[in-house]
Design a protein around this motif. Structure first.
Motif, mmCIF file in Angstrom:
data_model
loop_
_atom_site.group_PDB
_atom_site.id
_atom_site.type_symbol
_atom_site.label_atom_id
_atom_site.label_comp_id
_atom_site.label_asym_id
_atom_site.label_seq_id
_atom_site.Cartn_x
_atom_site.Cartn_y
_atom_site.Cartn_z
ATOM 1 N N TRP A 172 -46.663 -20.249 18.100
ATOM 2 C CA TRP A 172 -46.205 -20.218 16.699
ATOM 3 C C TRP A 172 -45.480 -18.936 16.343
ATOM 4 C CZ3 TRP A 172 -47.667 -16.725 12.905
ATOM 5 C CH2 TRP A 172 -48.732 -15.875 13.220
ATOM 6 N N ARG A 173 -45.752 -17.836 17.048
ATOM 7 C CA ARG A 173 -45.097 -16.556 16.726
ATOM 8 C C ARG A 173 -43.669 -16.567 17.274
ATOM 9 N NH1 ARG A 173 -48.887 -12.099 15.472
ATOM 10 N NH2 ARG A 173 -50.990 -12.893 15.764
ATOM 11 N N PRO A 174 -42.751 -16.036 16.498
ATOM 12 C CA PRO A 174 -41.367 -15.967 17.007
ATOM 13 C C PRO A 174 -41.271 -14.935 18.142
ATOM 14 C CG PRO A 174 -41.512 -14.965 14.820
ATOM 15 C CD PRO A 174 -42.860 -15.547 15.138
#
Length: 75
Positions: A71-73
């Protein structure tokens, strides 16, 4: 009589009035330099709210890391 009033007025405007104005604004500046009790209370509440929000965000990040690892860029 008129000359005396003129001289007294001139002395007042050149000596007394500037000192009076400077002293007035120095007192006002010193009074506003410190935070009021209301400002201190509000700042304390904002600090506590920020700490709670930070804790919630950390908890949500842990949940998302466990359930959706990507989910983290990427940087």
């Amino acid at each position: 009589m008129h000359f005396t009033a003129f001289v007294l007025g001139l002395i007042f405007l050149t000596i007394v009035a500037p000192i009076w104005i400077i002293a007035h604004y120095l007192v006002r500046w010193r009074a506003t330099r410190a935070m009021s009790r209301e400002d201190q209370r509000t700042l304390g509440e904002l600090w506590e709210n920020a700490q709670r929000v930070e804790a919630r965000i950390e908890a949500l990040e842990k949940i998302l890391d466990a359930e959706a690892p990507g989910w983290r860029p990427h940087r």
